[in-house]
Motif scaffolding. Structure first.
Motif, PDB file in Angstrom:
ATOM      1  N   LEU A   1       0.824  -1.195   0.000  1.00  0.00           N
ATOM      2  CA  LEU A   1       0.000   0.000   0.000  1.00  0.00           C
ATOM      3  C   LEU A   1       0.867   1.258   0.000  1.00  0.00           C
ATOM      4  O   LEU A   1       0.568   2.238  -0.694  1.00  0.00           O
ATOM      5  N   ALA A   2       1.955   1.246   0.774  1.00  0.00           N
ATOM      6  CA  ALA A   2       2.871   2.389   0.761  1.00  0.00           C
ATOM      7  C   ALA A   2       3.559   2.516  -0.600  1.00  0.00           C
ATOM      8  O   ALA A   2       3.859   3.632  -1.053  1.00  0.00           O
ATOM      9  N   THR A   3       3.796   1.393  -1.250  1.00  0.00           N
ATOM     10  CA  THR A   3       4.400   1.424  -2.576  1.00  0.00           C
ATOM     11  C   THR A   3       3.538   2.201  -3.563  1.00  0.00           C
ATOM     12  O   THR A   3       4.052   2.888  -4.455  1.00  0.00           O
ATOM     13  N   LEU A   4       2.221   2.122  -3.412  1.00  0.00           N
ATOM     14  CA  LEU A   4       1.314   2.844  -4.306  1.00  0.00           C
ATOM     15  C   LEU A   4       1.600   4.336  -4.284  1.00  0.00           C
ATOM     16  O   LEU A   4       1.658   4.990  -5.331  1.00  0.00           O
ATOM     17  N   VAL A   5       1.759   4.890  -3.097  1.00  0.00           N
ATOM     18  CA  VAL A   5       2.021   6.320  -2.976  1.00  0.00           C
ATOM     19  C   VAL A   5       3.353   6.671  -3.632  1.00  0.00           C
ATOM     20  O   VAL A   5       3.460   7.651  -4.383  1.00  0.00           O
ATOM     21  N   GLY A   6       4.385   5.866  -3.356  1.00  0.00           N
ATOM     22  CA  GLY A   6       5.689   6.125  -3.948  1.00  0.00           C
ATOM     23  C   GLY A   6       5.659   6.071  -5.466  1.00  0.00           C
ATOM     24  O   GLY A   6       6.280   6.901  -6.146  1.00  0.00           O
ATOM     25  N   ILE A   7       4.944   5.112  -6.019  1.00  0.00           N
ATOM     26  CA  ILE A   7       4.851   4.966  -7.470  1.00  0.00           C
ATOM     27  C   ILE A   7       4.234   6.203  -8.106  1.00  0.00           C
ATOM     28  O   ILE A   7       4.754   6.761  -9.078  1.00  0.00           O
ATOM     29  N   ILE A   8       3.123   6.657  -7.556  1.00  0.00           N
ATOM     30  CA  ILE A   8       2.394   7.774  -8.159  1.00  0.00           C
ATOM     31  C   ILE A   8       3.194   9.070  -8.051  1.00  0.00           C
ATOM     32  O   ILE A   8       3.345   9.818  -9.024  1.00  0.00           O
TER      33      ILE A   8
ATOM     34  N   ALA B   1       9.336  12.395 -11.821  1.00  0.00           N
ATOM     35  CA  ALA B   1      10.328  12.031 -12.834  1.00  0.00           C
ATOM     36  C   ALA B   1       9.986  12.636 -14.187  1.00  0.00           C
ATOM     37  O   ALA B   1      10.878  12.985 -14.965  1.00  0.00           O
ATOM     38  N   ASP B   2       8.696  12.766 -14.499  1.00  0.00           N
ATOM     39  CA  ASP B   2       8.291  13.427 -15.733  1.00  0.00           C
ATOM     40  C   ASP B   2       8.696  14.896 -15.731  1.00  0.00           C
ATOM     41  O   ASP B   2       9.148  15.440 -16.739  1.00  0.00           O
ATOM     42  N   ARG B   3       8.552  15.556 -14.573  1.00  0.00           N
ATOM     43  CA  ARG B   3       8.793  16.991 -14.510  1.00  0.00           C
ATOM     44  C   ARG B   3      10.257  17.345 -14.268  1.00  0.00           C
ATOM     45  O   ARG B   3      10.765  18.312 -14.813  1.00  0.00           O
TER      46      ARG B   3
ATOM     47  N   ILE C   1       9.051   4.358  -5.099  1.00  0.00           N
ATOM     48  CA  ILE C   1       9.759   5.429  -5.795  1.00  0.00           C
ATOM     49  C   ILE C   1      10.833   4.850  -6.719  1.00  0.00           C
ATOM     50  O   ILE C   1      10.953   5.242  -7.884  1.00  0.00           O
ATOM     51  N   ILE C   2      11.613   3.902  -6.192  1.00  0.00           N
ATOM     52  CA  ILE C   2      12.671   3.290  -7.003  1.00  0.00           C
ATOM     53  C   ILE C   2      12.072   2.603  -8.235  1.00  0.00           C
ATOM     54  O   ILE C   2      12.577   2.741  -9.357  1.00  0.00           O
ATOM     55  N   ALA C   3      10.972   1.867  -8.032  1.00  0.00           N
ATOM     56  CA  ALA C   3      10.354   1.148  -9.148  1.00  0.00           C
ATOM     57  C   ALA C   3       9.844   2.098 -10.216  1.00  0.00           C
ATOM     58  O   ALA C   3      10.048   1.884 -11.413  1.00  0.00           O
ATOM     59  N   SER C   4       9.191   3.175  -9.788  1.00  0.00           N
ATOM     60  CA  SER C   4       8.639   4.118 -10.756  1.00  0.00           C
ATOM     61  C   SER C   4       9.743   4.775 -11.571  1.00  0.00           C
ATOM     62  O   SER C   4       9.609   4.974 -12.783  1.00  0.00           O
ATOM     63  N   VAL C   5      10.861   5.112 -10.915  1.00  0.00           N
ATOM     64  CA  VAL C   5      11.997   5.682 -11.631  1.00  0.00           C
ATOM     65  C   VAL C   5      12.527   4.692 -12.672  1.00  0.00           C
ATOM     66  O   VAL C   5      12.865   5.067 -13.807  1.00  0.00           O
ATOM     67  N   THR C   6      12.568   3.428 -12.317  1.00  0.00           N
ATOM     68  CA  THR C   6      13.047   2.407 -13.252  1.00  0.00           C
ATOM     69  C   THR C   6      12.205   2.390 -14.520  1.00  0.00           C
ATOM     70  O   THR C   6      12.727   2.360 -15.645  1.00  0.00           O
ATOM     71  N   TYR C   7      10.892   2.444 -14.365  1.00  0.00           N
ATOM     72  CA  TYR C   7      10.017   2.347 -15.533  1.00  0.00           C
ATOM     73  C   TYR C   7      10.048   3.609 -16.379  1.00  0.00           C
ATOM     74  O   TYR C   7       9.917   3.563 -17.607  1.00  0.00           O
ATOM     75  N   VAL C   8      10.222   4.763 -15.727  1.00  0.00           N
ATOM     76  CA  VAL C   8      10.381   5.996 -16.483  1.00  0.00           C
ATOM     77  C   VAL C   8      11.638   5.912 -17.358  1.00  0.00           C
ATOM     78  O   VAL C   8      11.628   6.304 -18.523  1.00  0.00           O
TER      79      VAL C   8
ATOM     80  N   GLY D   1       5.194   8.759 -17.155  1.00  0.00           N
ATOM     81  CA  GLY D   1       5.110   8.582 -15.706  1.00  0.00           C
ATOM     82  C   GLY D   1       3.719   8.195 -15.254  1.00  0.00           C
ATOM     83  O   GLY D   1       3.542   7.308 -14.418  1.00  0.00           O
ATOM     84  N   THR D   2       2.698   8.843 -15.821  1.00  0.00           N
ATOM     85  CA  THR D   2       1.324   8.554 -15.443  1.00  0.00           C
ATOM     86  C   THR D   2       0.928   7.137 -15.838  1.00  0.00           C
ATOM     87  O   THR D   2       0.297   6.411 -15.062  1.00  0.00           O
ATOM     88  N   ALA D   3       1.289   6.733 -17.059  1.00  0.00           N
ATOM     89  CA  ALA D   3       0.961   5.385 -17.509  1.00  0.00           C
ATOM     90  C   ALA D   3       1.691   4.341 -16.675  1.00  0.00           C
ATOM     91  O   ALA D   3       1.129   3.295 -16.326  1.00  0.00           O
ATOM     92  N   SER D   4       2.946   4.619 -16.349  1.00  0.00           N
ATOM     93  CA  SER D   4       3.704   3.703 -15.495  1.00  0.00           C
ATOM     94  C   SER D   4       3.039   3.552 -14.145  1.00  0.00           C
ATOM     95  O   SER D   4       2.919   2.445 -13.605  1.00  0.00           O
TER      96      SER D   4
END
Length: 478
Positions: A80-87, A93-95, A138-145, A407-410
């Motif tokens: 659940l905490a991962t959800l916040v970090g991802i979004i 990362a986009d900005r 956060i780390i995962a979202s950066v990876t996908y970006v 970023g949004t799609a990820s």
């Protein structure tokens, strides 16, 4: 388990070190891409090892700290905490580019490891898992970006397989090593021993991340997405808590409030049509959520089956998880080989059928007469199906998403995956807790969980029918 999930995007490599007019690289290890590829692999290793280790040693932690009712929350708090970090990280990362969010994510993950290593109760341990999850998201979202922005279209199927292969080393040594450390040194050192690795990896990765520029089309910060993320996490937490409280009136209030908060927030965060599995990308994202719920809902309680019910060692439980890690990577590479020729719907459906077969196999191990070796074999089959279906679902999103919403799609893709896994483990923990409160054996609760996740896999097969039947033109040309 965090996995090979690249960002959806059309080909727009924006690496500053790619010269204008340069030819598109054909390998993830080309001179222009090898540093980024190596960096993404290193990013994956820390959370990968930790995730596999927790699944293996959690029965030992519960035996030491007490609090079996918090077993499922040890996974759900993380997810659940991962959800916040991802979004948050996807938007940032986009900005601003991925470097700053990545460093923040590493710092939070290390803090979570420290808190887990010194935890004096299951409540503190669950809180530490939440901090780890925020950093890992956060780390995962950066990876996908990075994948979505840094690799051309024809290379992305192979990069999917490479990221999946990054789980091989943690998969080979993670569960077994964590079991040995827990048995002979103490489970706390499984977390504390990882702390030096993350800063070292960050130092190696950061130069490559700084070469990725922010998205030129990204807008200003949208506070509504943050509010929606908070509403989703709060709603899911209330719902899971309501399922566990003994008071029926309080449980009813919590569940209703959770649904009122969570469902509208989820609709805001996911692409339109996802909850009804609209054909195309929405159906792929919906299928990812169902697949994650089924797979991780089954995996979370496999060590409990082997250790607490069948009386096996932590090491044997780790071997079963290792088998799935290796076959997951094999399934992802199989996807990369078949993607240019086979339809997406066929590949996903075949993978889902293998996952269902594996889930049925681990459920059979609850029967005393079934050899415990069946667990490793069955979960290896499930891992093969997961690698084949999950990687193909990523490709569907990758092939259908617009280029200026990476970023949004990820975040949408990862949100569905993590939420599905959180619900699978959380609801499974609730069911096992109810069985224990009713005086039933844990095997009764695990049996119910296994039946539910097999049924969810069947539902995922239905939503997969709305996926594209043919590979994209860009992929067929490779």
């Amino acid at each position: 388990m965090s996995m090979s999930r690249p960002l959806p995007s059309r080909p727009l490599p924006s690496l500053e070190h790619v010269a204008k007019g340069a030819s598109i690289p054909e390998s993830v290890w080309s001179p222009h891409l090898w540093r980024l590829t190596l960096g993404l692999i290193l990013i994956t290793l820390g959370p990968a090892f930790e995730g596999l280790a927790v699944a293996t040693i959690l029965p030992r932690i519960v035996a030491n700290l007490g609090g079996l009712s918090f077993y499922g929350w040890s996974f759900s708090a993380y997810m659940l905490a991962t959800l916040v970090g991802i979004i948050l990280a996807g938007d940032e990362a986009d900005r601003r580019g991925p470097a700053l969010p990545f460093m923040i994510g590493v710092a939070l993950f290390v803090l979570g490891l420290v808190l887990a290593g010194v935890a004096s109760s299951m409540i503190m341990f669950v809180l530490s898992r939440g901090v780890q999850g925020l950093g890992a998201g956060i780390i995962a979202s950066v990876t996908y970006v990075c994948v979505g922005r840094g690799y051309p279209e024809e290379v992305k199927p192979r990069m999917l397989a490479v990221l999946s292969s990054a789980w091989i080393v943690p998969g080979l040594i993670g569960p077994a090593l964590s079991g040995i450390v827990a048995d002979f040194v103490g489970w706390r050192w499984v977390f504390l021993g990882l702390i030096p690795v993350l800063p070292l990896a960050a130092g190696m990765v950061l130069p490559a991340l700084r070469k990725l520029t922010p998205s030129l089309t990204s807008g200003s910060f949208d506070p509504r997405r943050l509010l929606a993320a908070a509403g989703l996490v709060s709603g899911a937490g209330m719902t899971l808590t309501g399922l566990q409280v003994p008071s029926l009136p309080l449980a009813t209030v919590l569940i209703l409030l959770g649904l009122v908060l969570g469902i509208p927030s989820l609709r805001h965060l996911l692409p339109p049509g996802t909850l009804r599995a609209k054909a195309g990308m929405p159906a792929a994202i919906a299928t990812i959520g169902l697949l994650s719920l089924a797979y991780f809902g089954g995996e979370a309680f496999l060590p409990l089956t082997l250790i607490s019910i069948r009386g096996q060692s932590t090491l044997l439980a780790g071997i079963a998880l290792t088998a799935a890690t290796l076959t997951w990577s094999a399934g992802s590479w199989l996807q990369a080989k078949l993607a240019p020729r086979q339809g997406r719907r066929l590949l996903v459906t075949a993978g889902l059928l293998l996952v269902a077969l594996g889930l049925a196999g681990i459920a059979s191990v609850l029967i005393p007469g079934i050899p415990v070796a069946v667990a490793s074999l069955a979960w290896g089959v499930a891992g093969l199906g997961m690698g084949l279906s999950y990687s193909t679902l990523n490709l569907v999103v990758l092939e259908t998403a617009s280029a200026d919403q990476q970023g949004t799609a990820s975040a949408s893709m990862e949100l569905s995956s993590v939420l599905g896994a959180a619900l699978g483990t959380g609801l499974g923990g609730v069911i096992i807790g109810f069985a224990a409160a009713a005086g039933s054996s844990p095997s009764a609760g695990i049996s119910v969980v296994d039946l539910i996740v097999i049924a969810v896999t069947g539902l995922a097969i239905l939503t997969a029918m709305r996926l594209p039947g043919r590979p994209s033109q860009a992929t067929r040309l490779t």
